[in-house]
Design a protein around this motif. Structure first.
Motif, PDB file in Angstrom:
ATOM      1  N   GLY A   8      -3.534  19.787  -2.255  1.00 44.06           N
ATOM      2  CA  GLY A   8      -3.198  19.796  -0.911  1.00 44.06           C
ATOM      3  C   GLY A   8      -3.737  20.773   0.033  1.00 44.06           C
ATOM      4  N   LEU A   9      -4.893  20.781   0.841  1.00 42.90           N
ATOM      5  CA  LEU A   9      -5.466  21.714   1.569  1.00 42.90           C
ATOM      6  C   LEU A   9      -4.907  21.770   2.837  1.00 42.90           C
ATOM      7  N   GLU A  10      -4.062  20.850   3.286  1.00 41.96           N
ATOM      8  CA  GLU A  10      -3.548  20.806   4.647  1.00 41.96           C
ATOM      9  C   GLU A  10      -1.794  21.405   4.697  1.00 41.96           C
ATOM     10  N   TRP A  11      -1.207  22.054   5.336  1.00 40.45           N
ATOM     11  CA  TRP A  11       0.263  22.354   5.156  1.00 40.45           C
ATOM     12  C   TRP A  11       1.100  21.176   5.090  1.00 40.45           C
ATOM     13  N   TRP A  12       0.861  19.934   5.441  1.00 36.37           N
ATOM     14  CA  TRP A  12       1.740  19.004   5.399  1.00 36.37           C
ATOM     15  C   TRP A  12       1.355  18.018   4.160  1.00 36.37           C
ATOM     16  N   GLN A  13       0.287  18.448   3.390  1.00 40.95           N
ATOM     17  CA  GLN A  13       0.176  17.665   2.118  1.00 40.95           C
ATOM     18  C   GLN A  13       0.783  18.424   1.001  1.00 40.95           C
ATOM     19  N   ILE A  14       1.822  17.526   0.588  1.00 40.71           N
ATOM     20  CA  ILE A  14       2.909  18.008  -0.392  1.00 40.71           C
ATOM     21  C   ILE A  14       1.914  18.316  -1.572  1.00 40.71           C
ATOM     22  N   ASP A  15       2.123  19.606  -2.333  1.00 40.34           N
ATOM     23  CA  ASP A  15       1.381  19.888  -3.803  1.00 40.34           C
ATOM     24  C   ASP A  15       2.575  20.843  -4.315  1.00 40.34           C
ATOM     25  N   VAL A  16       3.169  20.030  -5.057  1.00 42.21           N
ATOM     26  CA  VAL A  16       4.293  20.738  -6.155  1.00 42.21           C
ATOM     27  C   VAL A  16       3.572  21.950  -6.993  1.00 42.21           C
ATOM     28  N   GLY A  17       2.119  21.456  -7.707  1.00 36.21           N
ATOM     29  CA  GLY A  17       1.691  22.485  -8.523  1.00 36.21           C
ATOM     30  C   GLY A  17       1.171  23.550  -7.751  1.00 36.21           C
ATOM     31  N   VAL A  46       0.823  -1.172  -0.060  1.00 33.32           N
ATOM     32  CA  VAL A  46      -0.086  -0.127   0.034  1.00 33.32           C
ATOM     33  C   VAL A  46       0.873   1.317   0.032  1.00 33.32           C
ATOM     34  N   ILE A  47       0.696   2.143  -0.908  1.00 31.72           N
ATOM     35  CA  ILE A  47       1.545   3.420  -1.139  1.00 31.72           C
ATOM     36  C   ILE A  47       0.564   4.561  -0.462  1.00 31.72           C
ATOM     37  N   SER A  48       1.055   5.243   0.496  1.00 25.53           N
ATOM     38  CA  SER A  48       0.467   6.364   1.006  1.00 25.53           C
ATOM     39  C   SER A  48       0.148   7.517   0.342  1.00 25.53           C
ATOM     40  N   PRO A  49      -0.892   8.225   0.300  1.00 29.12           N
ATOM     41  CA  PRO A  49      -1.204   9.312  -0.237  1.00 29.12           C
ATOM     42  C   PRO A  49      -0.055  10.469  -0.356  1.00 29.12           C
ATOM     43  N   LYS A  50       0.727  10.363   0.852  1.00 24.96           N
ATOM     44  CA  LYS A  50       1.969  11.469   0.658  1.00 24.96           C
ATOM     45  C   LYS A  50       3.028  11.041  -0.119  1.00 24.96           C
ATOM     46  N   THR A  51       3.278   9.671  -0.534  1.00 29.16           N
ATOM     47  CA  THR A  51       4.172   9.267  -1.325  1.00 29.16           C
ATOM     48  C   THR A  51       3.656   9.683  -2.775  1.00 29.16           C
ATOM     49  N   ILE A  52       2.354   9.403  -3.199  1.00 28.65           N
ATOM     50  CA  ILE A  52       1.838   9.516  -4.292  1.00 28.65           C
ATOM     51  C   ILE A  52       1.830  11.041  -4.527  1.00 28.65           C
ATOM     52  N   ALA A  53       1.602  11.808  -3.547  1.00 27.09           N
ATOM     53  CA  ALA A  53       1.617  13.172  -3.836  1.00 27.09           C
ATOM     54  C   ALA A  53       2.791  13.787  -4.218  1.00 27.09           C
ATOM     55  N   LEU A  54       3.849  13.359  -3.680  1.00 28.16           N
ATOM     56  CA  LEU A  54       5.431  13.603  -4.024  1.00 28.16           C
ATOM     57  C   LEU A  54       5.902  12.978  -5.221  1.00 28.16           C
ATOM     58  N   LEU A  55       5.551  11.884  -5.552  1.00 32.50           N
ATOM     59  CA  LEU A  55       5.705  11.346  -6.883  1.00 32.50           C
ATOM     60  C   LEU A  55       5.069  11.813  -8.167  1.00 32.50           C
ATOM     61  N   SER A  56       3.854  12.389  -7.961  1.00 34.64           N
ATOM     62  CA  SER A  56       3.052  13.021  -8.851  1.00 34.64           C
ATOM     63  C   SER A  56       2.717  14.603  -8.740  1.00 34.64           C
ATOM     64  N   PHE A  57       3.604  15.114  -8.064  1.00 38.24           N
ATOM     65  CA  PHE A  57       3.474  16.581  -7.933  1.00 38.24           C
ATOM     66  C   PHE A  57       2.129  17.183  -7.441  1.00 38.24           C
ATOM     67  N   GLY A  58       1.566  16.394  -6.502  1.00 42.58           N
ATOM     68  CA  GLY A  58       0.452  16.916  -5.762  1.00 42.58           C
ATOM     69  C   GLY A  58      -0.720  16.092  -6.177  1.00 42.58           C
ATOM     70  N   GLU A  59      -0.711  15.330  -7.136  1.00 45.85           N
ATOM     71  CA  GLU A  59      -1.937  14.802  -7.760  1.00 45.85           C
ATOM     72  C   GLU A  59      -2.710  13.820  -6.828  1.00 45.85           C
ATOM     73  N   GLY A  60      -1.953  13.267  -5.542  1.00 49.17           N
ATOM     74  CA  GLY A  60      -2.344  12.406  -4.741  1.00 49.17           C
ATOM     75  C   GLY A  60      -3.246  13.026  -3.905  1.00 49.17           C
ATOM     76  N   TRP A  61      -3.614  14.444  -4.055  1.00 46.28           N
ATOM     77  CA  TRP A  61      -4.804  14.693  -3.347  1.00 46.28           C
ATOM     78  C   TRP A  61      -5.776  15.629  -4.248  1.00 46.28           C
ATOM     79  N   HIS A  62      -5.745  14.857  -5.455  1.00 43.61           N
ATOM     80  CA  HIS A  62      -6.585  15.305  -6.502  1.00 43.61           C
ATOM     81  C   HIS A  62      -8.028  15.178  -6.260  1.00 43.61           C
ATOM     82  N   ASN A  63      -8.576  14.340  -5.407  1.00 49.33           N
ATOM     83  CA  ASN A  63      -9.842  14.212  -4.896  1.00 49.33           C
ATOM     84  C   ASN A  63     -10.473  15.402  -4.084  1.00 49.33           C
TER      85      ASN A  63
END
Length: 80
Positions: free
Chosen positions: A35-44, A6-23
């Motif tokens: 990424g709506l929280e300070w800890w949610q990585i969102d390169v975009g 299982v890959i965490s959303p944080k890892t997906i966000a980092l690898l996909s430039f923030g798309e892990g928080w697309h929902n």
């Protein structure tokens, strides 16, 4: 299920430039930030924020705290 880790959303966000928080975009479709929280990585978002600071992006929209709270209660009520 199939031995896939299982890959965490944080890892997906980092690898996909923030798309892990697309929902989050579906809840706040006008928001420039996935990424709506300070800890949610969102390169975009970091890029958009930089462009805003240097004056190349204007009218950048984010959801208010009240709207985020309202949407969190709406998502809880949909399962009742």
């Amino acid at each position: 299920m199939f031995g896939t880790p299982v890959i965490s959303p944080k890892t997906i966000a980092l690898l996909s430039f923030g798309e892990g928080w697309h929902n989050n975009h579906h809840a706040f479709e006008y928001s420039a930030r996935h990424g709506l929280e300070w800890w949610q990585i969102d390169v975009g978002w970091y890029i958009i924020r930089f462009l805003e600071v240097v004056g190349l992006a204007t009218n950048v929209k984010l959801p208010s705290k009240d709207h985020k709270l309202k949407m969190s209660f709406a998502s809880l009520n949909k399962f009742e």
